[in-house]
Design a protein around this motif. Structure first.
Motif, PDB file in Angstrom:
ATOM      1  N   GLN A 192      22.914  48.972  22.432  1.00  0.00           N
ATOM      2  CA  GLN A 192      23.491  50.001  23.288  1.00  0.00           C
ATOM      3  C   GLN A 192      22.846  51.348  23.022  1.00  0.00           C
ATOM      4  O   GLN A 192      22.517  52.087  23.956  1.00  0.00           O
ATOM      5  CB  GLN A 192      25.007  50.080  23.072  1.00  0.00           C
ATOM      6  CG  GLN A 192      25.696  51.261  23.739  1.00  0.00           C
ATOM      7  CD  GLN A 192      25.879  51.096  25.243  1.00  0.00           C
ATOM      8  OE1 GLN A 192      24.986  50.617  25.931  1.00  0.00           O
ATOM      9  NE2 GLN A 192      27.020  51.512  25.750  1.00  0.00           N
ATOM     10  N   ASP A 210      22.220  55.124  22.515  1.00  0.00           N
ATOM     11  CA  ASP A 210      22.875  56.255  23.165  1.00  0.00           C
ATOM     12  C   ASP A 210      23.089  55.928  24.648  1.00  0.00           C
ATOM     13  O   ASP A 210      22.435  56.479  25.534  1.00  0.00           O
ATOM     14  CB  ASP A 210      22.035  57.523  22.998  1.00  0.00           C
ATOM     15  CG  ASP A 210      22.751  58.761  23.523  1.00  0.00           C
ATOM     16  OD1 ASP A 210      23.975  58.681  23.771  1.00  0.00           O
ATOM     17  OD2 ASP A 210      22.084  59.794  23.674  1.00  0.00           O
ATOM     18  N   CYS A 211      24.009  54.987  24.893  1.00  0.00           N
ATOM     19  CA  CYS A 211      24.334  54.538  26.262  1.00  0.00           C
ATOM     20  C   CYS A 211      23.082  54.111  27.032  1.00  0.00           C
ATOM     21  O   CYS A 211      22.868  54.504  28.184  1.00  0.00           O
ATOM     22  CB  CYS A 211      25.088  55.631  27.023  1.00  0.00           C
ATOM     23  SG  CYS A 211      26.808  55.794  26.510  1.00  0.00           S
ATOM     24  N   THR A 244      24.119  50.572  29.697  1.00  0.00           N
ATOM     25  CA  THR A 244      25.440  50.700  30.316  1.00  0.00           C
ATOM     26  C   THR A 244      25.673  49.706  31.452  1.00  0.00           C
ATOM     27  O   THR A 244      26.824  49.379  31.755  1.00  0.00           O
ATOM     28  CB  THR A 244      25.652  52.129  30.850  1.00  0.00           C
ATOM     29  OG1 THR A 244      24.584  52.469  31.733  1.00  0.00           O
ATOM     30  CG2 THR A 244      25.692  53.120  29.701  1.00  0.00           C
ATOM     31  N   ASN A 245      24.610  49.210  32.086  1.00  0.00           N
ATOM     32  CA  ASN A 245      24.801  48.242  33.164  1.00  0.00           C
ATOM     33  C   ASN A 245      25.500  46.978  32.671  1.00  0.00           C
ATOM     34  O   ASN A 245      26.177  46.297  33.449  1.00  0.00           O
ATOM     35  CB  ASN A 245      23.464  47.869  33.794  1.00  0.00           C
ATOM     36  CG  ASN A 245      22.942  48.955  34.717  1.00  0.00           C
ATOM     37  OD1 ASN A 245      23.672  49.871  35.064  1.00  0.00           O
ATOM     38  ND2 ASN A 245      21.687  48.861  35.106  1.00  0.00           N
ATOM     39  N   GLY A 279      28.585  48.650  29.433  1.00  0.00           N
ATOM     40  CA  GLY A 279      29.528  49.672  29.848  1.00  0.00           C
ATOM     41  C   GLY A 279      29.243  50.989  29.136  1.00  0.00           C
ATOM     42  O   GLY A 279      28.254  51.122  28.410  1.00  0.00           O
ATOM     43  N   THR A 280      30.119  51.960  29.330  1.00  0.00           N
ATOM     44  CA  THR A 280      29.895  53.297  28.755  1.00  0.00           C
ATOM     45  C   THR A 280      30.667  53.535  27.464  1.00  0.00           C
ATOM     46  O   THR A 280      30.484  54.564  26.813  1.00  0.00           O
ATOM     47  CB  THR A 280      30.315  54.380  29.765  1.00  0.00           C
ATOM     48  OG1 THR A 280      31.723  54.244  30.044  1.00  0.00           O
ATOM     49  CG2 THR A 280      29.531  54.246  31.060  1.00  0.00           C
ATOM     50  N   LYS A 281      31.520  52.577  27.075  1.00  0.00           N
ATOM     51  CA  LYS A 281      32.415  52.817  25.940  1.00  0.00           C
ATOM     52  C   LYS A 281      32.041  52.039  24.682  1.00  0.00           C
ATOM     53  O   LYS A 281      32.649  52.249  23.631  1.00  0.00           O
ATOM     54  CB  LYS A 281      33.853  52.483  26.336  1.00  0.00           C
ATOM     55  CG  LYS A 281      34.361  53.240  27.564  1.00  0.00           C
ATOM     56  CD  LYS A 281      35.774  52.823  27.904  1.00  0.00           C
ATOM     57  CE  LYS A 281      36.305  53.543  29.139  1.00  0.00           C
ATOM     58  NZ  LYS A 281      35.721  53.030  30.392  1.00  0.00           N
ATOM     59  N   GLU A 327      27.375  52.698  19.703  1.00  0.00           N
ATOM     60  CA  GLU A 327      25.919  52.737  19.733  1.00  0.00           C
ATOM     61  C   GLU A 327      25.296  51.571  18.976  1.00  0.00           C
ATOM     62  O   GLU A 327      24.138  51.224  19.198  1.00  0.00           O
ATOM     63  CB  GLU A 327      25.392  54.057  19.167  1.00  0.00           C
ATOM     64  CG  GLU A 327      25.698  54.285  17.700  1.00  0.00           C
ATOM     65  CD  GLU A 327      25.088  55.580  17.188  1.00  0.00           C
ATOM     66  OE1 GLU A 327      24.277  56.170  17.916  1.00  0.00           O
ATOM     67  OE2 GLU A 327      25.438  55.987  16.068  1.00  0.00           O
ATOM     68  N   GLU A 363      33.532  47.419  30.337  1.00  0.00           N
ATOM     69  CA  GLU A 363      34.030  48.738  30.727  1.00  0.00           C
ATOM     70  C   GLU A 363      35.559  48.734  30.820  1.00  0.00           C
ATOM     71  O   GLU A 363      36.224  49.678  30.385  1.00  0.00           O
ATOM     72  CB  GLU A 363      33.415  49.159  32.062  1.00  0.00           C
ATOM     73  CG  GLU A 363      33.737  50.578  32.487  1.00  0.00           C
ATOM     74  CD  GLU A 363      33.023  51.628  31.641  1.00  0.00           C
ATOM     75  OE1 GLU A 363      33.361  52.819  31.784  1.00  0.00           O
ATOM     76  OE2 GLU A 363      32.132  51.273  30.832  1.00  0.00           O
ATOM     77  N   ASP A 366      35.359  53.603  40.629  1.00  0.00           N
ATOM     78  CA  ASP A 366      33.905  53.635  40.451  1.00  0.00           C
ATOM     79  C   ASP A 366      33.270  52.317  40.893  1.00  0.00           C
ATOM     80  O   ASP A 366      32.206  52.311  41.534  1.00  0.00           O
ATOM     81  CB  ASP A 366      33.554  53.903  38.983  1.00  0.00           C
ATOM     82  CG  ASP A 366      33.928  55.306  38.536  1.00  0.00           C
ATOM     83  OD1 ASP A 366      34.119  56.171  39.408  1.00  0.00           O
ATOM     84  OD2 ASP A 366      34.032  55.533  37.311  1.00  0.00           O
TER      85      ASP A 366
END
Length: 577
Positions: A438, A440-441, A444-445, A448-450, A453, A512, A534
C-alpha cells in the motif's frame, strides 16, 4: 531441509495430551453411561476443547482439534481459531453494506463471490454469494445454476505467485537454502543466456546479442521478484500466431518463441527452452515491468532447489501441515469435481471465438486453470498461476505473513518477512519482493484508502484479491469468478468481461467498507453513506454515451442505486459532469 516425514512428526505436547484425554473420554463412555452420569451436565472441557458426552465420536470429529480418531498415529492439527464478528472491531453495518452490494450485483448478472476475514488471529467472517457457473457458452443465463458455498474453489490466477513461489522462497530463505542474489543461470544452466536469440522489439533497449547474453547471465533471483528482470509481459509461448516484435496477436505473423500448446510435460520442456531463447526488453534492475515469465522462472528454480514439483512441495510443506483441505493445483486431479470449482471463461480461451490456436479449449472452464501459459505451456502447474482455493483456506494460509508460524511451527523468520515486504527500492514503494504494498496510498484501487502503509497483498486476473495488514492484524480475502460472463465488446477489448464492470468485480470496494470505523466505537452510518455515494458516482461515470440499458456498466449503476435506496432510504445525489 526437513523431510516430509519429519514435518508430519512435528506435534506439540499440548495436542498429544489433549488427544489422549479426548480418546479416553470416548473409551470410558460406556462406563460413564452405566454409572448414570447426569445428562443435564453432558459436556466435558479438555484443554479448552469442549466435547459432548452424548455423541463423543461426532464431537471429536467436529471439534477445533480436527482429530482423526480412526488413525491414532496421525498428527493432530488444530483448526484455525474462530471468533465472533461482533467482537472483532469490524462494524456489522459495514459488513451488511458489503453483502448488499455483492448480492445486488449478482441480481443484475454478476456470477459469484466468496469473502473471508481474519481479525486478531480469529476467523470472524466467511460467506459465499452467487453461482459456480452463471452463463451458458452463448452468453445466456443458466436456468438452474449451482450456488457457491464457502468450500467452493476459485482460480486464484496471479495470487499463485505469492502463495506458491513467494512462500516457497521465503521458507527456503529462512532455512538457508537459497540466496536471493544468486544468478538464475546457476539453476537453469548456461543455456539460459547462451541460447538467447535476437528480436528487434518495437519497444525496449534492443542491444546486440552479446549484451543480451551478458544481461541474462547476470540476472538474479531478486530481479525477478522485483519484476525488474526485463522480460516481456506476455510472450505467449503457446500461440504460433504472434507478432513477436510488437508482442501482439497476429494471424499473419509467426511467433519466434512458439513452444507448443499440448499442455504436457514435453511442451513444458519446450517452453523452458523458449524462455532461454527469450531476449530481454530492458537491462535487469533498471525498470519495473510486470511479467508472468518472472514467476514461471522462479517456480522452476524452486523445483531445482527442492527436487520436487512445485505442487508437491506446496502441498506437503504448507497445505498438509496446516490442514488446508480446499487449496490445490489441478483440483480435478485431486478429488474435486467441476461443481466444486467456480467456472471462469465461457468458451475456453477463445474470448467468444475471436482467438484460435492449435489445441485451444472451447468449453466453459471449470476446475482447469484459465491462464494460457499455465495450462498450455506448463502442464497446469506454474509459479505464476494455477492454484485454486476457497476464501477461508487462503486467508488461513495468509496468516503466516503476520506471525511467520502456525501451530508452533516456524515457516518464515521475522527477518525474511521484513525483507520480502519492505519496499523493493526507494523508487518502487508500492512493491515488495513480489508483494504489492500500500505504501503512501499507492494501491487504493484494491487496498482502499484506509489500509495501513505496511499492508501487502496481490490481485488475480480472474477476479481475486487478498489484503494482509500487519498493523491491524487483518486479512481480507475476496474471490470472484468475474470472467465467468460474456466478453462485453470483443471488437474493442478481448479482455473485458461483463463481470469486470460491476463493483464486486472491481474488488477494492470491500476493504474500503470493512475498514470504515474499524476498532472505533462510533456511529458509522454517514461514513458508509459517503463511501457508497463515491461508489455510485464512479459507477455513473463508467456509463458512456450510447450504451444500451443492458450494458453491464448501466446494470452496475442500477445495482448501486438500488443498494443506496434500500440502505439509506433515499436516492444518491450525484454531481453531474
Amino acid at each position: 531441509m526437513k523431510s516430509k516425514g519429519e514435518n508430519k512428526k512435528h506435534v506439540g505436547l499440548h495436542n498429544i495430551i489433549t488427544k489422549t484425554a479426548c480418546l479416553s473420554v470416548l473409551l470410558l463412555l460406556p462406563a460413564l453411561s452405566s454409572c448414570g452420569f447426569n445428562e443435564k451436565e453432558d459436556r466435558v472441557s479438555i484443554n479448552e476443547t469442549e466435547l459432548s458426552l452424548r455423541e463423543p465420536r461426532e464431537a471429536l470429529e467436529s471439534s477445533e482439534l480436527n482429530l482423526d480418531i480412526n488413525t491414532g498415529a496421525e498428527a493432530i492439527i488444530p483448526s484455525f481459531p474462530r471468533g465472533e464478528l461482533k467482537d472483532s472491531g469490524i462494524h456489522e453495518e459495514a459488513i451488511r453494506l458489503m453483502e448488499a452490494i455483492i448480492e445486488s450485483d449478482i441480481n443484475y448478472g454478476f456470477p459469484g463471490a466468496s469473502v473471508s476475514i481474519i481479525k486478531d488471529n480469529r476467523l470472524v467472517y466467511e460467506k459465499a454469494f452467487g453461482f459456480v457457473n452463471r452463463y451458458n457458452p452463448d452468453g445466456t443465463l443458466i436456468s438452474d445454476p449451482v450456488e457457491t458455498t464457502t468450500d467452493t474453489l476459485f482460480d486464484l490466477a496471479s495470487i499463485t505467485k505469492m502463495f506458491s513461489v513467494n512462500y516457497a522462497l521465503q521458507k527456503l530463505c529462512t532455512e538457508g537454502h537459497v540466496n536471493l542474489d544468486s544468478k538464475v543461470c546457476e539453476y537453469l544452466g548456461d543455456s539460459f543466456y547462451d541460447d538467447v536469440i535476437f528480436i528487434d522489439y518495437n519497444e525496449g533497449d534492443n542491444p546486440d546479442l552479446e549484451v543480451q547474453k551478458e544481461w541474462k547471465k547476470n540476472l538474479r533471483i531478486r530481479d525477478l521478484l522485483m519484476h525488474q528482470g526485463g522480460f516481456p509481459a506476455d510472450p505467449r509461448y503457446f500461440n504460433p500466431h504472434l507478432d513477436t516484435e510488437a508482442q501482439n496477436f497476429s494471424r499473419d505473423k509467426e511467433n519466434l518463441l512458439f513452444a507448443g500448446s499440448n499442455a504436457d510435460n514435453d511442451t513444458k520442456q519446450a517452453t523452458i527452452e523458449a524462455i532461454c531463447k527469450t531476449p530481454l526488453l530492458y537491462e535487469p534492475g533498471k525498470r519495473t515491468l510486470y511479467s508472468d515469465v518472472d514467476y514461471m522462472i522462479l517456480g522452476l528454480i524452486v523445483e531445482k532447489i527442492t527436487g520436487e514439483s512445485l505442487d508437491e512441495y506446496f502441498m506437503h510443506e504448507f497445505a498438509e501441515p496446516m490442514n488446508l483441505k480446499h487449496i490445490t493445483y489441478e483440483p480435478l486431479k485431486h478429488g474435486f469435481n467441476k461443481s466444486d470449482c467456480a467456472a471462469t471463461e465461457l468458451c475456453g480461451n477463445t474470448r467468444g471465438g475471436y482467438i484460435d490456436f492449435p489445441g485451444i479449449r472451447t468449453y466453459t472452464l471449470e476446475g482447469e486453470v484459465h491462464d494460457e501459459k499455465a495450462y498450455y505451456s506448463m502442464a497446469g502447474v506454474s509459479g505464476h498461476a494455477g492454484l485454486f482455493s476457497n476464501a477461508t483456506d487462503l486467508s488461513v494460509l495468509a496468516s503466516l505473513m503476520l506471525t511467520g508460524e502456525y501451530n508452533g511451527k516456524v515457516y518464515f523468520s521475522d527477518d525474511v518477512i521484513k525483507e520480502f515486504t519492505s519496499p523493493a527500492s526507494p523508487e518502487t514503494e508500492n512493491w515488495g519482493l513480489g508483494w504489492w504494498r500500500q505504501g503512501d496510498c499507492l494501491r487504493t484501487n484494491y487496498f482502499g484508502t484506509k489500509a495501513s502503509e505496511n499492508a501487502i497483498g496481490h490481485q488475480g486476473w480472474t477476479g481475486t484479491f487478498i489484503l494482509i495488514d500487519p498493523d491491524r492484524d487483518l486479512i481480507i480475502t475476496i474471490l470472484t469468478n468475474k470472467i465467468n460472463s460474456p466478453v462485453t465488446d470483443p471488437e474493442k477489448n478481448l479482455n473485458k468481461f461483463d463481470g469486470s464492470f460491476f463493483t464486486t468485480g472491481a474488488l477494492g470496494f470491500a476493504p474500503e467498507i470493512i475498514y470504515t470505523g474499524m476498532d472505533e466505537e462510533r456511529d458509522i452510518h454517514e461514513d458508509l453513506k459517503q463511501v457508497l455515494l463515491d461508489i455510485c458516482e464512479n459507477s455513473h461515470h463508467a456509463i458512456k454515451k450510447g450504451m444500451a440499458e443492458t450494458h453491464p456498466a448501466v446494470l452496475n449503476f442500477k445495482s448501486k442505486e438500488n443498494v443506496f435506496a434500500e440502505f439509506f432510504d433515499e436516492a444518491p445525489f450525484l454531481v453531474e459532469d
